[in-house]
Design a protein around this motif. Structure first.
Motif, PDB file in Angstrom:
ATOM      1  N   ASP A  35      37.264  42.727  41.552  1.00 30.17           N
ATOM      2  CA  ASP A  35      36.637  41.841  40.587  1.00 30.17           C
ATOM      3  C   ASP A  35      35.185  41.548  40.947  1.00 30.17           C
ATOM      4  N   GLY A  36      34.848  41.673  42.247  1.00 36.30           N
ATOM      5  CA  GLY A  36      33.500  41.345  42.665  1.00 36.30           C
ATOM      6  C   GLY A  36      32.510  42.474  42.510  1.00 36.30           C
ATOM      7  N   ASP A  37      32.933  43.671  42.034  1.00 38.10           N
ATOM      8  CA  ASP A  37      32.014  44.786  41.876  1.00 38.10           C
ATOM      9  C   ASP A  37      30.881  44.386  40.946  1.00 38.10           C
ATOM     10  N   PHE A  38      29.678  44.300  41.527  1.00 40.56           N
ATOM     11  CA  PHE A  38      28.484  43.942  40.779  1.00 40.56           C
ATOM     12  C   PHE A  38      28.627  42.578  40.094  1.00 40.56           C
ATOM     13  N   GLY A  39      29.554  41.757  40.576  1.00 39.68           N
ATOM     14  CA  GLY A  39      29.731  40.427  40.028  1.00 39.68           C
ATOM     15  C   GLY A  39      30.288  40.398  38.626  1.00 39.68           C
ATOM     16  N   ARG A  40      30.898  41.476  38.183  1.00 39.59           N
ATOM     17  CA  ARG A  40      31.395  41.570  36.811  1.00 39.59           C
ATOM     18  C   ARG A  40      32.899  41.358  36.750  1.00 39.59           C
ATOM     19  N   PRO A  41      33.370  40.687  35.690  1.00 42.07           N
ATOM     20  CA  PRO A  41      34.812  40.629  35.469  1.00 42.07           C
ATOM     21  C   PRO A  41      35.335  42.027  35.137  1.00 42.07           C
ATOM     22  N   VAL A  42      36.651  42.205  35.258  1.00 49.42           N
ATOM     23  CA  VAL A  42      37.250  43.531  35.128  1.00 49.42           C
ATOM     24  C   VAL A  42      38.243  43.573  33.971  1.00 49.42           C
ATOM     25  N   ALA A  43      38.241  44.696  33.253  1.00 47.29           N
ATOM     26  CA  ALA A  43      39.264  44.999  32.256  1.00 47.29           C
ATOM     27  C   ALA A  43      39.947  46.301  32.668  1.00 47.29           C
ATOM     28  N   VAL A  44      41.273  46.307  32.682  1.00 52.49           N
ATOM     29  CA  VAL A  44      42.049  47.493  33.053  1.00 52.49           C
ATOM     30  C   VAL A  44      42.754  48.029  31.810  1.00 52.49           C
ATOM     31  N   VAL A  45      42.641  49.334  31.594  1.00 52.32           N
ATOM     32  CA  VAL A  45      43.257  49.996  30.443  1.00 52.32           C
ATOM     33  C   VAL A  45      44.211  51.068  30.972  1.00 52.32           C
ATOM     34  N   LEU A  46      45.458  51.032  30.531  1.00 57.80           N
ATOM     35  CA  LEU A  46      46.484  51.964  31.012  1.00 57.80           C
ATOM     36  C   LEU A  46      46.697  53.093  30.009  1.00 57.80           C
ATOM     37  N   ARG A  47      46.475  54.364  30.463  1.00 60.13           N
ATOM     38  CA  ARG A  47      46.755  55.532  29.603  1.00 60.13           C
ATOM     39  C   ARG A  47      47.037  56.766  30.486  1.00 60.13           C
ATOM     40  N   PRO A  48      48.088  56.758  31.299  1.00 58.51           N
ATOM     41  CA  PRO A  48      48.371  57.901  32.184  1.00 58.51           C
ATOM     42  C   PRO A  48      49.320  58.906  31.539  1.00 58.51           C
ATOM     43  N   PRO A  85      41.648  41.458  42.996  1.00 57.66           N
ATOM     44  CA  PRO A  85      42.229  40.275  42.360  1.00 57.66           C
ATOM     45  C   PRO A  85      42.642  40.592  40.926  1.00 57.66           C
ATOM     46  N   PRO A  86      43.403  39.721  40.294  1.00 61.05           N
ATOM     47  CA  PRO A  86      43.837  39.985  38.926  1.00 61.05           C
ATOM     48  C   PRO A  86      42.654  40.224  37.981  1.00 61.05           C
ATOM     49  N   PRO A  87      42.750  41.216  37.132  1.00 60.15           N
ATOM     50  CA  PRO A  87      41.675  41.444  36.155  1.00 60.15           C
ATOM     51  C   PRO A  87      41.698  40.371  35.081  1.00 60.15           C
ATOM     52  N   GLU A  88      40.589  40.206  34.421  1.00 58.06           N
ATOM     53  CA  GLU A  88      40.548  39.238  33.319  1.00 58.06           C
ATOM     54  C   GLU A  88      41.325  39.741  32.112  1.00 58.06           C
ATOM     55  N   LEU A  89      41.307  41.066  31.917  1.00 59.44           N
ATOM     56  CA  LEU A  89      41.980  41.662  30.754  1.00 59.44           C
ATOM     57  C   LEU A  89      42.723  42.911  31.196  1.00 59.44           C
ATOM     58  N   ALA A  90      43.939  43.116  30.677  1.00 62.32           N
ATOM     59  CA  ALA A  90      44.681  44.360  30.882  1.00 62.32           C
ATOM     60  C   ALA A  90      45.268  44.778  29.543  1.00 62.32           C
TER      61      ALA A  90
END
Length: 316
Positions: free
Chosen positions: A5-18, A78-83
């Motif tokens: 979550d701390g990468d470049f101070g940006r919140p994270v969104a995870v998208v699942l498509r495997p 840490p938990p992403p803001e959006l999944a």
């Protein structure tokens, strides 16, 4: 990286498509819409290891996370803001993203997971666009299917690509018919190549031999995923069944003739553009995982395919 979550101070969104290549490519418009909904987030796409090189070509994606279908993600941040579950209707795939404990979870509706309704008869592209539009409140353009051209030199350019393979026998048009189409294209002056994955080398060779093509016309097993994409991006025309290469032709807007059998093009076909032609004589009741040639696919003749190719090439 694993989505910190701390990468470049940006919140994270995870998208699942495997899933497979076609699945990845049909999900691009929805992924772009997610990017538009959360423009300040670091967007992490969880997909298969094999598809990671192509997934990195999607302009909306910041990071690619290795994933296996319906298995927990290797997530250490840490938990992403959006999944967002772009995998299926759940609940088995919903659990994969829910286990990340995101602040906001978007899935189709299933027990324990409220969300938009899943419709079985909806086109694959439109389905995921609608999930994002209804769930995140942003427009999603189902025609936003373009993929960046890989930064690798294609082994050949301006060729007619014949791709005889497909994941299941029910979706494989007979190789002798592909060979007849390849002969027709070669007789018309087009350099012809036969593509395929590592497991389709013998199939590709049999098509090339029957078509009277030289040995170096067989690209199956000799190209990386990026080189194959580069070949399609630079192709004169592509002829294939309902498989990932057909979606690459769509992603690069290359002229293509796609042969459908068990699955209706209303569910998986290319968008309505002049450079893509679909052949289908089915009723949508076939088995896409069938072990024998689907009757609807069997009804497509060589003459029908060659006429479609001739008309397409004359037009575009």
């Amino acid at each position: 990286m694993n989505g910190h979550d701390g990468d470049f101070g940006r919140p994270v969104a995870v998208v699942l498509r495997p899933l497979g290549l076609g699945d990845l490519l049909t999900g691009i418009p929805a992924i772009r819409a997610i990017r538009a909904a959360v423009p300040d987030h670091r967007l992490v796409l969880a997909t298969t290891t094999a598809l990671q090189p192509l997934a990195r070509l999607i302009d909306a994606v910041d990071e690619v996370l290795p994933a296996r279908e319906l298995e927990p993600l290797d997530w250490t941040g840490p938990p992403p803001e959006l999944a967002v579950d772009l995998h299926g209707k759940g609940p088995a795939s919903h659990v994969v993203v829910a286990d990340l404990e995101p602040g906001w979870l978007l899935t189709f509706d299933s027990p324990g997971y409220p969300g938009p309704t899943w419709y079985a008869d909806e086109h694959e592209v439109q389905r995921w666009c609608r999930l994002v539009s209804e769930g995140l409140g942003v427009p999603a353009d189902p025609d936003a299917l373009d993929l960046a051209v890989p930064d690798v030199a294609p082994p050949v350019r301006d060729v007619a690509v014949v791709h005889p393979g497909a994941a299941f026998p029910g979706r494989r048009w007979p190789p002798e018919r592909f060979a007849a189409v390849a002969r027709h294209l070669a007789a018309g002056g087009a350099p012809v190549v036969v593509t395929g994955g590592p497991g389709e080398v013998e199939l590709a060779r049999s098509v090339a031999v029957a078509a009277g093509l030289p040995e170096d016309a067989v690209l199956a097993g000799r190209t990386s995923s990026l080189e194959l994409a580069a070949v399609i991006a630079a192709a004169r025309v592509v002829v294939s069944g309902d498989t990932g290469v057909a979606h690459l032709a769509t992603a690069y807007r290359r002229p293509s003739v796609v042969l459908f059998g068990p699955v209706s093009p209303a569910l998986w076909g290319p968008p309505p553009r002049q450079q893509h032609l679909v052949l289908w004589h089915g009723d949508g009741t076939g088995d896409p995982w069938g072990t024998t040639l689907d009757p609807a696919l069997d009804r497509i003749s060589v003459d029908e395919v060659t006429s479609a190719l001739d008309g397409l090439l004359a037009r575009v």
